[in-house]
Design an enzyme around this catalytic site. Structure first.
Site, PDB file in Angstrom:
ATOM      1  N   GLU A 189       8.403   2.541  14.128  1.00 54.32           N
ATOM      2  CA  GLU A 189       9.277   2.976  13.036  1.00 54.32           C
ATOM      3  C   GLU A 189       9.162   4.479  12.996  1.00 54.32           C
ATOM      4  O   GLU A 189       8.099   5.031  13.249  1.00 54.32           O
ATOM      5  CB  GLU A 189       8.794   2.374  11.718  1.00 54.32           C
ATOM      6  CG  GLU A 189       8.771   0.873  11.757  1.00 54.32           C
ATOM      7  CD  GLU A 189       8.652   0.252  10.379  1.00 54.32           C
ATOM      8  OE1 GLU A 189       7.592   0.432   9.757  1.00 54.32           O
ATOM      9  OE2 GLU A 189       9.598  -0.408   9.946  1.00 54.32           O
ATOM     10  N   CYS A 194      -3.078   1.841   6.716  1.00 51.49           N
ATOM     11  CA  CYS A 194      -3.306   1.173   8.004  1.00 51.49           C
ATOM     12  C   CYS A 194      -3.838   2.143   9.053  1.00 51.49           C
ATOM     13  O   CYS A 194      -4.539   1.739   9.966  1.00 51.49           O
ATOM     14  CB  CYS A 194      -2.029   0.499   8.477  1.00 51.49           C
ATOM     15  SG  CYS A 194      -0.647   1.618   8.501  1.00 51.49           S
ATOM     16  N   GLU A 208     -11.047  -4.788   9.536  1.00 50.13           N
ATOM     17  CA  GLU A 208     -10.438  -3.717   8.733  1.00 50.13           C
ATOM     18  C   GLU A 208     -10.857  -3.834   7.258  1.00 50.13           C
ATOM     19  O   GLU A 208     -10.527  -4.829   6.603  1.00 50.13           O
ATOM     20  CB  GLU A 208      -8.914  -3.863   8.835  1.00 50.13           C
ATOM     21  CG  GLU A 208      -8.148  -2.745   8.201  1.00 50.13           C
ATOM     22  CD  GLU A 208      -6.637  -2.989   8.260  1.00 50.13           C
ATOM     23  OE1 GLU A 208      -6.201  -4.150   8.183  1.00 50.13           O
ATOM     24  OE2 GLU A 208      -5.896  -2.002   8.385  1.00 50.13           O
ATOM     25  N   GLU A 262       4.371  -4.116  12.421  1.00 50.25           N
ATOM     26  CA  GLU A 262       3.501  -2.988  12.064  1.00 50.25           C
ATOM     27  C   GLU A 262       2.299  -3.591  11.345  1.00 50.25           C
ATOM     28  O   GLU A 262       2.355  -3.874  10.147  1.00 50.25           O
ATOM     29  CB  GLU A 262       4.241  -2.019  11.128  1.00 50.25           C
ATOM     30  CG  GLU A 262       5.442  -1.345  11.753  1.00 50.25           C
ATOM     31  CD  GLU A 262       5.071  -0.284  12.778  1.00 50.25           C
ATOM     32  OE1 GLU A 262       3.865  -0.025  12.988  1.00 50.25           O
ATOM     33  OE2 GLU A 262       5.991   0.279  13.384  1.00 50.25           O
ATOM     34  N   ASN A 322       0.812  -1.236   0.000  1.00 46.88           N
ATOM     35  CA  ASN A 322       0.000   0.000   0.000  1.00 46.88           C
ATOM     36  C   ASN A 322       0.840   1.279   0.000  1.00 46.88           C
ATOM     37  O   ASN A 322       0.414   2.302  -0.511  1.00 46.88           O
ATOM     38  CB  ASN A 322      -0.996  -0.002   1.173  1.00 46.88           C
ATOM     39  CG  ASN A 322      -0.328  -0.055   2.518  1.00 46.88           C
ATOM     40  OD1 ASN A 322       0.790  -0.561   2.646  1.00 46.88           O
ATOM     41  ND2 ASN A 322      -0.987   0.452   3.530  1.00 46.88           N
TER      42      ASN A 322
HETATM   43  P1  NAD Z   1      -0.627  -9.203   3.918  1.00 48.61           P
HETATM   44  O1  NAD Z   1      -0.109  -9.393   5.277  1.00 48.61           O
HETATM   45  O2  NAD Z   1      -1.379 -10.311   3.292  1.00 48.61           O
HETATM   46  O3  NAD Z   1       0.543  -8.854   2.915  1.00 48.61           O
HETATM   47  C1  NAD Z   1       1.443  -7.821   3.210  1.00 48.61           C
HETATM   48  C2  NAD Z   1       2.790  -8.161   2.659  1.00 48.61           C
HETATM   49  O4  NAD Z   1       3.260  -9.261   3.328  1.00 48.61           O
HETATM   50  C3  NAD Z   1       2.780  -8.520   1.171  1.00 48.61           C
HETATM   51  O5  NAD Z   1       3.860  -7.983   0.522  1.00 48.61           O
HETATM   52  C4  NAD Z   1       2.897  -9.976   1.155  1.00 48.61           C
HETATM   53  O6  NAD Z   1       3.616 -10.429   0.048  1.00 48.61           O
HETATM   54  C5  NAD Z   1       3.674 -10.218   2.420  1.00 48.61           C
HETATM   55  N1  NAD Z   1       3.383 -11.529   2.958  1.00 48.61           N
HETATM   56  C6  NAD Z   1       2.218 -12.198   2.939  1.00 48.61           C
HETATM   57  N2  NAD Z   1       2.372 -13.414   3.491  1.00 48.61           N
HETATM   58  C7  NAD Z   1       3.671 -13.482   3.875  1.00 48.61           C
HETATM   59  C8  NAD Z   1       4.454 -14.468   4.494  1.00 48.61           C
HETATM   60  N3  NAD Z   1       3.939 -15.651   4.851  1.00 48.61           N
HETATM   61  N4  NAD Z   1       5.749 -14.204   4.711  1.00 48.61           N
HETATM   62  C9  NAD Z   1       6.290 -13.019   4.364  1.00 48.61           C
HETATM   63  N5  NAD Z   1       5.618 -12.057   3.775  1.00 48.61           N
HETATM   64  C10 NAD Z   1       4.312 -12.285   3.534  1.00 48.61           C
HETATM   65  O7  NAD Z   1      -1.462  -7.877   3.986  1.00 48.61           O
HETATM   66  P2  NAD Z   1      -2.312  -7.147   2.913  1.00 48.61           P
HETATM   67  O8  NAD Z   1      -3.750  -7.368   3.213  1.00 48.61           O
HETATM   68  O9  NAD Z   1      -1.852  -7.402   1.529  1.00 48.61           O
HETATM   69  O10 NAD Z   1      -1.855  -5.665   3.298  1.00 48.61           O
HETATM   70  C11 NAD Z   1      -2.598  -4.856   4.066  1.00 48.61           C
HETATM   71  C12 NAD Z   1      -2.388  -5.044   5.571  1.00 48.61           C
HETATM   72  O11 NAD Z   1      -1.164  -4.460   5.957  1.00 48.61           O
HETATM   73  C13 NAD Z   1      -3.456  -4.317   6.353  1.00 48.61           C
HETATM   74  O12 NAD Z   1      -3.888  -5.085   7.434  1.00 48.61           O
HETATM   75  C14 NAD Z   1      -2.761  -3.071   6.836  1.00 48.61           C
HETATM   76  O13 NAD Z   1      -3.337  -2.464   7.935  1.00 48.61           O
HETATM   77  C15 NAD Z   1      -1.396  -3.583   7.076  1.00 48.61           C
HETATM   78  N6  NAD Z   1      -0.430  -2.474   7.087  1.00 48.61           N
HETATM   79  C16 NAD Z   1       0.080  -2.053   8.286  1.00 48.61           C
HETATM   80  C17 NAD Z   1       0.940  -0.962   8.350  1.00 48.61           C
HETATM   81  C18 NAD Z   1       1.513  -0.486   9.654  1.00 48.61           C
HETATM   82  O14 NAD Z   1       2.514   0.207   9.629  1.00 48.61           O
HETATM   83  N7  NAD Z   1       0.966  -0.813  10.789  1.00 48.61           N
HETATM   84  C19 NAD Z   1       1.294  -0.295   7.173  1.00 48.61           C
HETATM   85  C20 NAD Z   1       0.755  -0.742   5.968  1.00 48.61           C
HETATM   86  C21 NAD Z   1      -0.099  -1.844   5.942  1.00 48.61           C
END
Ligand code: NAD
Length: 477
Positions: A457, A283, A380, A249, A151
């Protein structure tokens, strides 16, 4: 800068990747942009070995030497913001103006961590033994493994790279395979700056395979992840076997609480654009709107009017405020949230459906009278949906705001200093904005509590995340 196949960076060498690879899709058009290379298991081992060697070289440099390289990297990235922003928009969808701001934030962050690395102070602790000198020092924790979501293709990646490198660590990072070009552009800037080989390694692949491989190895001493809560929990379990430290995060579900004594127009000005920024795929996006009874109708009408004016389209086109969702798969998720809210009696004031263009566009959506039981009030949505409901008073709204297991950001609008103080003290959140939504800056800590994760961070905390403490007691002979 044409959008080209995304390569891996291992030990200072760009590689196509020996794994199968995957297509990179433009979410605004559905077109294939290029291929993202995948690392083979052997290449992941090479990345780990490179990070081990890179750590030896980089941690031996002085903070001033590290800062000089980081300053060069900041300049190299700054010089290509315009081109890199176009690629960011192509792969992720957000408007190109926002992409430029995001890359500018990365430049700022690299500079900030380069400088802050110089201030990794320790302390002298007076000893009970007059002959002994007691010193506490901060050291870089070691090679880092990091994984990030799509994102914020720049911010998510640079927070980890700049924090780690600023502290004297090396890093193997797996950015999202959906948005790899931005990570590659950032890595190129560090290469141009003369970062020693192996300090920054960028890999892509099947996420679960990459993380299992990297985290099973004892080489990395720290894991930093930005993404969803289920994946964060999974990675933390993988990290446990070698007792790696973690920064998590994760997702949030930010409440926005608008009291009757607030300036409703100012609150709307602050939150509506913020809600639809990045199509709600943020997020810390304002996610549940609690408005005190007397202001409720005015807030709902004002929100709806503003939402209807949001210009949706390809992020490369002039005047577009909101781009598409990251991928087609997210459309079905939005439908589920909206249908569930309607089944619970919510009223769709505007939007509520996908838009007719090609690509994965969803209309800015305002849902009124949404009961707390609706799925959108508990899970979410990560999309451009704004559910609004009423509340009676402080106790009622605090209990409801704190009723979810998440705690990332929270926002409060009130003209009462006393109410603002009570809310900021009592909200279960890592970040609270009172009459202000600017909770993400380079120099302040960004992070959640409870199931939104832990560790920060940004700010000095973002450097400490990559440091460990050593105590030395010395008797000079
Ligand atoms: P996701 O966890 O499915 O994927 C996020 C990233 O993690 C992707 O690049 C994906 O390739 C990677 N990933 C997925 N499975 C993995 C694994 N087993 N090992 C290593 N990497 C893996 O999340 P999403 O739904 O695609 O992204 C949105 C989520 O991320 C939301 O819940 C959002 O709130 C969160 N987010 C949090 C922050 C923060 O700073 N707190 C910032 C941005 C997004």
């Amino acid at each position: 800068m044409a959008y080209t196949d995304a390569k891996l960076l291992i030990g200072g060498e760009w590689r196509r990747g020996d794994g199968p690879g995957e297509d990179i899709i433009n979410p605004a058009t559905g077109e294939t942009l290029a291929r993202c290379g995948h690392a083979s298991p052997a290449e992941l081992d090479m990345a780990l070995a490179a990070a081990e060697q890179g750590f030896r070289v980089w941690s031996a440099k002085t903070p001033v030497q590290r800062q000089q390289v980081m300053e060069k990297a900041a300049r190299a990235l700054e010089a290509k913001i315009d081109e890199a922003a176009v690629n960011l928009t192509k792969e992720m969808g957000k408007p190109v103006g926002e992409a430029k701001i995001e890359l500018g934030f990365a430049v700022d962050l690299i500079r900030w961590y380069g400088e802050e690395g110089k201030r990794a102070y320790g302390r002298l602790v007076p000893s009970r033994n007059p002959a002994a000198r007691q010193m506490v020092t901060s050291e870089p924790v070691g090679p880092v493994a990091a994984f990030t979501a799509w994102n914020f293709p720049s911010t998510n990646v640079i927070r980890k790279i700049a924090g780690a490198i600023g502290a004297g660590c090396s890093i193997v990072i797996k950015p999202s395979e959906e948005t790899p070009a931005t990570a590659v552009a950032i890595a190129e800037a560090f290469q141009e700056a003369g970062l020693p080989e192996g300090v920054l390694n960028v890999v892509f692949g099947v996420p679960d395979e990459v993380s299992r491989h990297l985290l099973a190895s004892p080489v990395c001493k720290k894991v930093s992840f930005t993404g969803s809560i289920p994946v964060g929990k999974h990675l933390q379990k993988l990290a446990a076997d070698t007792l790696k430290r973690c920064t998590m995060e994760l997702g949030g579900h930010a409440p926005v609480i608008v009291f009757d004594d607030a300036d409703v127009e100012k609150a709307l000005d602050a939150v509506v654009g913020f809600k639809f920024r990045n199509a709600g795929q943020v997020c810390i996006s304002p996610t549940r709107f609690y408005v005190q009874e007397k202001s409720y109708s005015r807030f709902v009408e004002g929100f709806t009017e503003r939402a209807e004016k949001v210009k949706v389209g390809n992020g490369l086109d002039d005047g577009v405020f909101m781009g598409p969702l990251i991928a087609e798969r997210r459309i079905a998720v939005m439908e589920q949230f909206v249908n569930d809210a309607k089944d619970h009696g919510a009223v769709v004031k505007t939007g509520g459906a996908r838009m007719a263009n090609a690509g994965s566009f969803w209309a800015p959506t305002v849902l009124a009278d949404v009961p707390d039981e609706a799925m959108i009030m508990r899970e979410e949505p990560f999309g451009p949906l704004a559910p609004i409901t009423t509340f009676k008073g402080v106790d009622d709204v605090l209990q409801r705001a704190n009723s979810l297991p998440f705690g990332l950001a929270s926002y409060v609008f009130t003209s009462s200093g006393k109410t603002g103080k009570t809310m900021s003290e009592q909200l279960e959140a890592g970040m609270v904005g009172v009459n202000n939504v600017a909770v993400s800056t380079v120099e302040t800590p960004f992070g959640g509590v409870n199931e939104s994760g832990y560790g920060s961070e940004g700010g000095i905390e973002g450097l400490e995340a990559y440091q460990r403490t050593k105590f030395v007691t010395e008797i000079a002979l």
